[in-house]
Enzyme design. Structure first.
Site, mmCIF file in Angstrom:
data_model
loop_
_atom_site.group_PDB
_atom_site.id
_atom_site.type_symbol
_atom_site.label_atom_id
_atom_site.label_comp_id
_atom_site.label_asym_id
_atom_site.label_seq_id
_atom_site.Cartn_x
_atom_site.Cartn_y
_atom_site.Cartn_z
ATOM 1 C CG ASP A 20 -2.058 0.976 1.104
ATOM 2 O OD1 ASP A 20 -2.347 1.422 -0.026
ATOM 3 O OD2 ASP A 20 -2.666 1.301 2.141
ATOM 4 N N GLY A 21 0.322 2.322 -0.595
ATOM 5 C CA GLY A 21 0.981 3.631 -0.558
ATOM 6 C C GLY A 21 1.540 4.095 -1.892
ATOM 7 C CG ASN A 22 1.773 1.421 -5.227
ATOM 8 O OD1 ASN A 22 2.611 1.177 -4.378
ATOM 9 N ND2 ASN A 22 1.296 0.505 -6.049
ATOM 10 N N GLY A 23 -0.023 5.445 -4.439
ATOM 11 C CA GLY A 23 -0.600 6.730 -4.836
ATOM 12 C C GLY A 23 0.048 7.873 -4.059
ATOM 13 N NE ARG A 24 -1.335 6.728 1.192
ATOM 14 C CZ ARG A 24 -1.393 5.816 2.147
ATOM 15 N NH1 ARG A 24 -1.110 6.148 3.391
ATOM 16 N NH2 ARG A 24 -1.717 4.577 1.861
ATOM 17 C CD1 TRP A 25 7.421 6.501 -2.944
ATOM 18 C CD2 TRP A 25 6.800 6.684 -5.102
ATOM 19 N NE1 TRP A 25 8.554 6.496 -3.707
ATOM 20 C CE2 TRP A 25 8.207 6.610 -5.035
ATOM 21 C CE3 TRP A 25 6.184 6.797 -6.351
ATOM 22 C CZ2 TRP A 25 9.020 6.642 -6.179
ATOM 23 C CZ3 TRP A 25 6.982 6.843 -7.488
ATOM 24 C CH2 TRP A 25 8.376 6.762 -7.386
ATOM 25 C CB THR A 66 -13.186 -7.871 -4.456
ATOM 26 O OG1 THR A 66 -13.026 -7.787 -3.030
ATOM 27 C CG2 THR A 66 -12.858 -9.269 -4.905
ATOM 28 C CD GLU A 67 -13.338 -4.963 -1.229
ATOM 29 O OE1 GLU A 67 -12.146 -5.334 -1.140
ATOM 30 O OE2 GLU A 67 -14.297 -5.752 -1.170
ATOM 31 C CG ASN A 68 -7.867 -2.075 -5.124
ATOM 32 O OD1 ASN A 68 -6.987 -2.915 -4.912
ATOM 33 N ND2 ASN A 68 -8.063 -1.057 -4.294
ATOM 34 C CD GLU A 205 2.922 -12.875 15.934
ATOM 35 O OE1 GLU A 205 2.872 -11.677 16.272
ATOM 36 O OE2 GLU A 205 2.487 -13.812 16.629
HETATM 37 C C1 IPE Z 1 -5.373 -2.721 -0.123
HETATM 38 O O1 IPE Z 1 -5.033 -1.405 -0.319
HETATM 39 C C2 IPE Z 1 -5.429 -3.460 -1.428
HETATM 40 C C3 IPE Z 1 -4.149 -3.670 -2.091
HETATM 41 C C4 IPE Z 1 -2.985 -3.360 -1.627
HETATM 42 C C5 IPE Z 1 -4.234 -4.333 -3.363
HETATM 43 P P1 IPE Z 1 -6.142 -0.273 -0.505
HETATM 44 O O2 IPE Z 1 -5.416 1.006 -0.650
HETATM 45 O O3 IPE Z 1 -7.081 -0.632 -1.574
HETATM 46 O O4 IPE Z 1 -6.919 -0.351 0.895
HETATM 47 P P2 IPE Z 1 -7.766 0.759 1.650
HETATM 48 O O5 IPE Z 1 -8.774 1.268 0.664
HETATM 49 O O6 IPE Z 1 -6.831 1.839 2.069
HETATM 50 O O7 IPE Z 1 -8.360 0.057 2.814
HETATM 51 C C1 IPE Z 2 -1.498 0.290 -3.372
HETATM 52 O O1 IPE Z 2 -1.325 1.653 -3.423
HETATM 53 C C2 IPE Z 2 -1.827 -0.287 -4.722
HETATM 54 C C3 IPE Z 2 -3.164 -0.863 -4.787
HETATM 55 C C4 IPE Z 2 -4.100 -0.749 -3.904
HETATM 56 C C5 IPE Z 2 -3.475 -1.619 -5.953
HETATM 57 P P1 IPE Z 2 -2.535 2.668 -3.441
HETATM 58 O O2 IPE Z 2 -2.895 2.971 -4.847
HETATM 59 O O3 IPE Z 2 -3.651 2.208 -2.569
HETATM 60 O O4 IPE Z 2 -1.852 3.957 -2.794
HETATM 61 P P2 IPE Z 2 -2.457 4.946 -1.741
HETATM 62 O O5 IPE Z 2 -2.956 4.143 -0.589
HETATM 63 O O6 IPE Z 2 -3.580 5.667 -2.442
HETATM 64 O O7 IPE Z 2 -1.330 5.846 -1.375
HETATM 65 MG MG MG Z 3 -4.051 2.407 -0.589
#
Ligand code: IPE
Ligand code: IPE
Ligand code: MG
Length: 249
Positions: A20-25, A66-68, A205
């Protein structure tokens, strides 16, 4: 990799990551979110090499939930392309050369383009006999969907309710051969599970780190494993520090 400080006898058998965190990065770098996904794929490859070096037999990554699908169409398309084009085409041969077996968990429903399903099948078939490590990619995966699908399969099999136990459920998960994760890592400072491996992580864990996924490298994996090794896994037992000297009688 520097194994200093890690106990080779207490390596987790299965490590799973919520990447998680690709978008914020990307936003932090003044780039479009999609660049974060591209960089995230590099991080995934490095972490996979790290898991292999550490001798972790099963490494699982949450690539698409499934929510993405709720995300903007363009981002969904980009994410699917990153997985199908980069991971399943360019990386596939590298992973194969390293002896990595590639597997998938998740729903193969109408939303997953047919060409992506084909690439997934090709990657699995190509790497089927590899034994160095199993990389499982959770794609269009949801823990609740997995349980619903397991229930459907069990009901469909006609098994009477009295015969259903935890082993029955386990056998009907997407990949029954996948052991429960010992360690689940979530990056980006979010403290939640987001529908990942709900059945499987009952006794995992959990390690949370503020590192954004595109910055995650094998060193961070080793740090998480060190934290895991410092934990006392109890499974409901009293544990190794019972303090029962104080219990009378
Ligand atoms: C969880 O990350 C799903 C994946 C890493 C594929 P999200 O970014 O979708 O989760 P939420 O929305 O913050 O809970
Ligand atoms: C994780 O990074 C990638 C997926 C959920 C597929 P995000 O795209 O959720 O990045 P943030 O959480 O918005 O920073
Ligand atoms: Mg995310």
């Amino acid at each position: 990799m520097d194994l200093d400080g890690l106990d080779p006898n207490r390596m987790p058998r299965h490590v799973a990551c919520v990447m998680d965190g690709n978008g914020r990065w990307a936003v932090k770098q003044g780039l479009p979110r999609t660049e974060g996904h591209r960089a995230g794929e590099e991080a995934l490859f490095d972490a996979t090499c790290g898991a292999l070096d550490l001798g972790i037999p099963y490494f699982t990554v949450y690539a698409f939930s499934t929510e993405n699908w709720r995300r903007p169409h363009e981002e969904v398309r980009f994410l699917i392309n990153v997985i199908a084009d980069r991971l399943l085409t360019r990386r596939r041969d590298q992973l194969h050369a390293m002896g990595v077996r590639i597997r998938f968990i998740g729903r193969r429903d109408w939303r997953v383009p047919r060409w992506v399903v084909r690439r997934m099948d090709e990657a699995m078939e190509l790497t089927r006999k590899n034994t160095a490590m199993t990389l499982t990619v959770a794609f269009n995966y949801g823990g609740r969907a997995e349980m619903v699908d397991a229930v459907k399969a069990i009901v469909g099999s006609g098994l009477p309710a009295s015969k259903i136990d935890e082993r029955t459920v386990r056998r009907n998960l997407y990949d029954p051969s996948l052991p429960d994760p010992d360690l689940v890592i979530r990056t980006s400072g979010e403290y939640r599970i987001s529908n990942f491996l709900l059945w499987e992580l009952a006794y995992s864990e959990l390690v949370f780190t503020d590192v954004l996924w595109p910055d995650f490298r094998r060193e961070h994996l080793a740090e998480a494993v060190a934290e895991y090794q410092a934990r006392d896994r109890r499974y409901g037992n009293a544990g190794s520090h019972r303090g029962d000297e104080g219990i009378p009688g």
